[in-house]
Design a protein around this motif. Structure first.
Motif, PDB file in Angstrom:
ATOM      1  N   GLY A   5     -40.973  18.156  16.745  1.00  0.00           N
ATOM      2  CA  GLY A   5     -40.390  17.438  15.610  1.00  0.00           C
ATOM      3  C   GLY A   5     -40.911  17.969  14.294  1.00  0.00           C
ATOM      4  N   LYS A   6     -40.052  17.813  13.258  1.00  0.00           N
ATOM      5  CA  LYS A   6     -40.459  18.274  11.921  1.00  0.00           C
ATOM      6  C   LYS A   6     -41.544  17.355  11.350  1.00  0.00           C
ATOM      7  CE  LYS A   6     -38.357  19.220   7.393  1.00  0.00           C
ATOM      8  NZ  LYS A   6     -37.168  18.955   6.571  1.00  0.00           N
ATOM      9  N   PHE A   7     -41.533  16.113  11.809  1.00  0.00           N
ATOM     10  CA  PHE A   7     -42.445  15.115  11.265  1.00  0.00           C
ATOM     11  C   PHE A   7     -43.337  14.568  12.370  1.00  0.00           C
ATOM     12  CE2 PHE A   7     -40.244  15.186   7.317  1.00  0.00           C
ATOM     13  CZ  PHE A   7     -38.892  15.308   7.619  1.00  0.00           C
ATOM     14  N   PHE A   8     -44.436  13.892  11.946  1.00  0.00           N
ATOM     15  CA  PHE A   8     -45.395  13.385  12.936  1.00  0.00           C
ATOM     16  C   PHE A   8     -45.969  12.092  12.389  1.00  0.00           C
ATOM     17  CE2 PHE A   8     -48.263  14.498  16.504  1.00  0.00           C
ATOM     18  CZ  PHE A   8     -49.286  13.578  16.318  1.00  0.00           C
ATOM     19  N   VAL A   9     -45.917  11.052  13.178  1.00  0.00           N
ATOM     20  CA  VAL A   9     -46.543   9.788  12.765  1.00  0.00           C
ATOM     21  C   VAL A   9     -47.414   9.278  13.896  1.00  0.00           C
ATOM     22  CG1 VAL A   9     -46.188   7.381  12.068  1.00  0.00           C
ATOM     23  CG2 VAL A   9     -44.693   9.176  11.162  1.00  0.00           C
ATOM     24  N   GLY A  10     -48.693   9.048  13.569  1.00  0.00           N
ATOM     25  CA  GLY A  10     -49.614   8.525  14.555  1.00  0.00           C
ATOM     26  C   GLY A  10     -50.061   7.127  14.186  1.00  0.00           C
ATOM     27  N   GLY A  11     -50.317   6.329  15.214  1.00  0.00           N
ATOM     28  CA  GLY A  11     -50.878   4.996  15.001  1.00  0.00           C
ATOM     29  C   GLY A  11     -52.282   4.970  15.573  1.00  0.00           C
ATOM     30  N   ASN A  12     -53.255   4.822  14.687  1.00  0.00           N
ATOM     31  CA  ASN A  12     -54.662   4.807  15.107  1.00  0.00           C
ATOM     32  C   ASN A  12     -55.097   3.352  15.220  1.00  0.00           C
ATOM     33  OD1 ASN A  12     -57.385   4.993  15.484  1.00  0.00           O
ATOM     34  ND2 ASN A  12     -57.829   6.041  13.546  1.00  0.00           N
ATOM     35  N   TRP A  13     -55.147   2.847  16.428  1.00  0.00           N
ATOM     36  CA  TRP A  13     -55.460   1.437  16.639  1.00  0.00           C
ATOM     37  C   TRP A  13     -56.938   1.131  16.432  1.00  0.00           C
ATOM     38  CZ3 TRP A  13     -52.232   0.109  21.700  1.00  0.00           C
ATOM     39  CH2 TRP A  13     -50.883   0.359  21.429  1.00  0.00           C
ATOM     40  N   LYS A  14     -57.763   2.151  16.380  1.00  0.00           N
ATOM     41  CA  LYS A  14     -59.208   2.009  16.150  1.00  0.00           C
ATOM     42  C   LYS A  14     -59.803   1.058  17.191  1.00  0.00           C
ATOM     43  CE  LYS A  14     -58.691   3.326  11.347  1.00  0.00           C
ATOM     44  NZ  LYS A  14     -59.133   3.155   9.945  1.00  0.00           N
ATOM     45  N   SER A  36     -35.141  10.416  15.611  1.00  0.00           N
ATOM     46  CA  SER A  36     -35.396  11.425  16.654  1.00  0.00           C
ATOM     47  C   SER A  36     -36.259  12.592  16.179  1.00  0.00           C
ATOM     48  CB  SER A  36     -34.050  11.968  17.150  1.00  0.00           C
ATOM     49  OG  SER A  36     -33.349  12.534  16.048  1.00  0.00           O
ATOM     50  N   ASP A  37     -36.256  12.898  14.867  1.00  0.00           N
ATOM     51  CA  ASP A  37     -36.964  14.107  14.432  1.00  0.00           C
ATOM     52  C   ASP A  37     -38.434  13.849  14.119  1.00  0.00           C
ATOM     53  OD1 ASP A  37     -36.473  16.713  11.928  1.00  0.00           O
ATOM     54  OD2 ASP A  37     -37.144  16.745  14.017  1.00  0.00           O
ATOM     55  N   VAL A  38     -38.956  12.723  14.611  1.00  0.00           N
ATOM     56  CA  VAL A  38     -40.353  12.376  14.339  1.00  0.00           C
ATOM     57  C   VAL A  38     -41.122  12.315  15.663  1.00  0.00           C
ATOM     58  CG1 VAL A  38     -41.896  10.733  13.209  1.00  0.00           C
ATOM     59  CG2 VAL A  38     -39.516  10.913  12.456  1.00  0.00           C
ATOM     60  N   ASP A  39     -42.183  13.094  15.757  1.00  0.00           N
ATOM     61  CA  ASP A  39     -43.078  12.959  16.912  1.00  0.00           C
ATOM     62  C   ASP A  39     -43.935  11.729  16.659  1.00  0.00           C
ATOM     63  OD1 ASP A  39     -42.061  15.253  18.016  1.00  0.00           O
ATOM     64  OD2 ASP A  39     -43.620  16.548  17.201  1.00  0.00           O
ATOM     65  N   VAL A  40     -43.934  10.820  17.624  1.00  0.00           N
ATOM     66  CA  VAL A  40     -44.650   9.558  17.447  1.00  0.00           C
ATOM     67  C   VAL A  40     -45.739   9.439  18.504  1.00  0.00           C
ATOM     68  CG1 VAL A  40     -44.440   7.036  17.247  1.00  0.00           C
ATOM     69  CG2 VAL A  40     -42.522   8.506  16.573  1.00  0.00           C
ATOM     70  N   VAL A  41     -46.922   9.077  18.038  1.00  0.00           N
ATOM     71  CA  VAL A  41     -48.102   9.000  18.905  1.00  0.00           C
ATOM     72  C   VAL A  41     -48.856   7.720  18.575  1.00  0.00           C
ATOM     73  CG1 VAL A  41     -50.381  10.089  19.231  1.00  0.00           C
ATOM     74  CG2 VAL A  41     -48.354  11.513  19.120  1.00  0.00           C
ATOM     75  N   ASP A 228     -45.846  15.325   5.679  1.00  0.00           N
ATOM     76  CA  ASP A 228     -45.000  15.474   6.875  1.00  0.00           C
ATOM     77  C   ASP A 228     -45.116  14.289   7.828  1.00  0.00           C
ATOM     78  OD1 ASP A 228     -44.387  18.104   5.955  1.00  0.00           O
ATOM     79  OD2 ASP A 228     -46.278  18.811   6.814  1.00  0.00           O
ATOM     80  N   GLY A 229     -45.727  13.218   7.337  1.00  0.00           N
ATOM     81  CA  GLY A 229     -45.871  12.045   8.199  1.00  0.00           C
ATOM     82  C   GLY A 229     -47.132  11.283   7.839  1.00  0.00           C
ATOM     83  N   PHE A 230     -47.560  10.441   8.765  1.00  0.00           N
ATOM     84  CA  PHE A 230     -48.671   9.534   8.482  1.00  0.00           C
ATOM     85  C   PHE A 230     -49.606   9.372   9.678  1.00  0.00           C
ATOM     86  CE2 PHE A 230     -47.100   8.098   4.452  1.00  0.00           C
ATOM     87  CZ  PHE A 230     -45.715   8.146   4.544  1.00  0.00           C
ATOM     88  N   SER A 244     -41.079   1.026  11.078  1.00  0.00           N
ATOM     89  CA  SER A 244     -40.457   1.280   9.763  1.00  0.00           C
ATOM     90  C   SER A 244     -41.119   2.474   9.073  1.00  0.00           C
ATOM     91  CB  SER A 244     -40.549   0.030   8.877  1.00  0.00           C
ATOM     92  OG  SER A 244     -41.891  -0.169   8.429  1.00  0.00           O
ATOM     93  N   ILE A 245     -42.399   2.662   9.308  1.00  0.00           N
ATOM     94  CA  ILE A 245     -43.101   3.819   8.742  1.00  0.00           C
ATOM     95  C   ILE A 245     -42.592   5.094   9.410  1.00  0.00           C
ATOM     96  CG2 ILE A 245     -45.348   4.952   8.481  1.00  0.00           C
ATOM     97  CD1 ILE A 245     -46.562   2.074   8.358  1.00  0.00           C
ATOM     98  N   VAL A 246     -42.437   5.056  10.720  1.00  0.00           N
ATOM     99  CA  VAL A 246     -41.893   6.213  11.447  1.00  0.00           C
ATOM    100  C   VAL A 246     -40.532   6.600  10.867  1.00  0.00           C
ATOM    101  CG1 VAL A 246     -40.930   6.982  13.670  1.00  0.00           C
ATOM    102  CG2 VAL A 246     -43.117   5.727  13.611  1.00  0.00           C
ATOM    103  N   ASN A 247     -39.695   5.613  10.657  1.00  0.00           N
ATOM    104  CA  ASN A 247     -38.328   5.889  10.202  1.00  0.00           C
ATOM    105  C   ASN A 247     -38.237   6.223   8.721  1.00  0.00           C
ATOM    106  OD1 ASN A 247     -37.329   5.526  12.809  1.00  0.00           O
ATOM    107  ND2 ASN A 247     -37.068   3.324  12.517  1.00  0.00           N
ATOM    108  N   SER A 248     -39.360   6.091   8.022  1.00  0.00           N
ATOM    109  CA  SER A 248     -39.335   6.395   6.573  1.00  0.00           C
ATOM    110  C   SER A 248     -39.463   7.883   6.294  1.00  0.00           C
ATOM    111  CB  SER A 248     -40.514   5.692   5.872  1.00  0.00           C
ATOM    112  OG  SER A 248     -41.742   6.381   6.159  1.00  0.00           O
ATOM    113  N   VAL A 249     -39.876   8.653   7.321  1.00  0.00           N
ATOM    114  CA  VAL A 249     -40.244  10.047   7.010  1.00  0.00           C
ATOM    115  C   VAL A 249     -39.059  11.001   7.055  1.00  0.00           C
ATOM    116  CG1 VAL A 249     -42.644   9.796   7.727  1.00  0.00           C
ATOM    117  CG2 VAL A 249     -40.945  10.526   9.406  1.00  0.00           C
ATOM    118  N   THR A 250     -37.921  10.567   7.564  1.00  0.00           N
ATOM    119  CA  THR A 250     -36.808  11.536   7.644  1.00  0.00           C
ATOM    120  C   THR A 250     -35.832  11.352   6.471  1.00  0.00           C
ATOM    121  OG1 THR A 250     -35.554   9.951   8.949  1.00  0.00           O
ATOM    122  CG2 THR A 250     -36.876  11.569  10.169  1.00  0.00           C
TER     123      THR A 250
END
Ligand SMILES: O=C(COP(=O)(O)O)NO
Length: 250
Positions: A5-14, A36-41, A228-230, A244-250
């Motif tokens: 994906g062109k973009f990448f969003v990760g969620g760090n639950w700590k 779809s164009d966001v790699d989500v982790v 390129d993401g968060f 909503s953060i994931v979908n904000s990057v495209t």
């Protein structure tokens, strides 16, 4: 391996969550519609990785929040990359400021971890960022470039590496960097990669922002050319807001 994906969003639950709260978060994430164009982790605490992996949609990959520097063995309390892979982890967050400034990990130790994770085909979310006093002293670029160099000196390759710029003064404080502040550092990081690694690596490496990113400020940040993401902390514990953060990057 995510990385297409062109973009990448990760969620760090700590260090957050219980079996029940994570079950609810998984349910919210499973019902989210994600661009779809966001790699989500997402990166759960170690103890909950198996629960998450066994019930979360395959659309979202799993990251660890840390790992040992090499193969497992007589290292009490540590968790090896092999064990994380056994549980389905595809990524690991390394160099997070909380492990640098609270736990006391140094550049060399972080670099060893990153090199080993990549050697085992686990992607690395490589965190860099300055303290408030370093920014106020005009040392933001010096600090970030030094942290970048220590990763570059250790890494066998930049394939499957995402850089997370996380100004320490913005993490958990609600004081998000302005889009201009973030863009300035992201552009400098990309410039450093171009000058010190290669133009190709500079172009293809996702540089993501972390530090009080949320559903209200992500769109303005995401408009910036080199963001390129968060890498999201607190807001990733709320499924709909994280989506909503994931979908904000495209
Ligand atoms: O540490 C962070 C950011 O945390 P917050 O979003 O809670 O500032 N990401 O790894």
């Amino acid at each position: 391996m995510a990385g297409s994906g062109k973009f990448f969003v990760g969620g760090n639950w700590k260090c957050n969550g219980t079996k029940d709260s994570i079950s609810k978060l998984i349910s919210d994430l499973n019902s989210a519609k994600l661009e779809s164009d966001v790699d989500v982790v997402v990166a759960p605490p170690f103890l909950y990785i198996d629960q998450v992996k066994s019930s979360l949609t395959d659309r979202i990959e799993i990251s660890a929040q840390n790992c040992w520097t090499g193969k497992g063995g007589a290292f009490t309390g540590e968790i090896s990359v092999e064990q994380l892979k056994d549980l389905g982890c595809k990524w690991v967050i390394l160099g997070h400021s909380e492990r640098r400034h609270i736990i006391g990990e140094n550049d060399e130790f972080i670099g060893k971890k990153a090199a080993y994770a990549l050697s085992q085909n686990v992607g690395v979310i490589a965190c860099i960022g300055e303290l408030l006093e370093e920014r106020e002293a005009g040392k933001t670029f010096d600090v970030c470039f030094q942290q970048l160099k220590s990763f570059a000196d250790a890494l066998p390759s930049w394939d499957n590496v995402v850089i997370a710029y996380e100004p320490v003064w913005a993490i958990g404080t609600g004081k998000v960097a302005t889009p201009e502040q973030a863009q300035e550092v992201h552009a400098a990081v990309r410039g450093w990669l171009s000058e010190n690694v290669s133009a190709e690596v500079a172009s293809k490496t996702r540089i993501i922002y972390g530090g009080s990113a949320n559903g209200n400020n992500c769109s303005d940040l995401a408009k910036k050319e080199d963001i390129d993401g968060f890498l999201v902390g607190g807001a990733s514990l709320k499924g709909p807001e994280f989506a909503s953060i994931v979908n904000s990057v495209t």
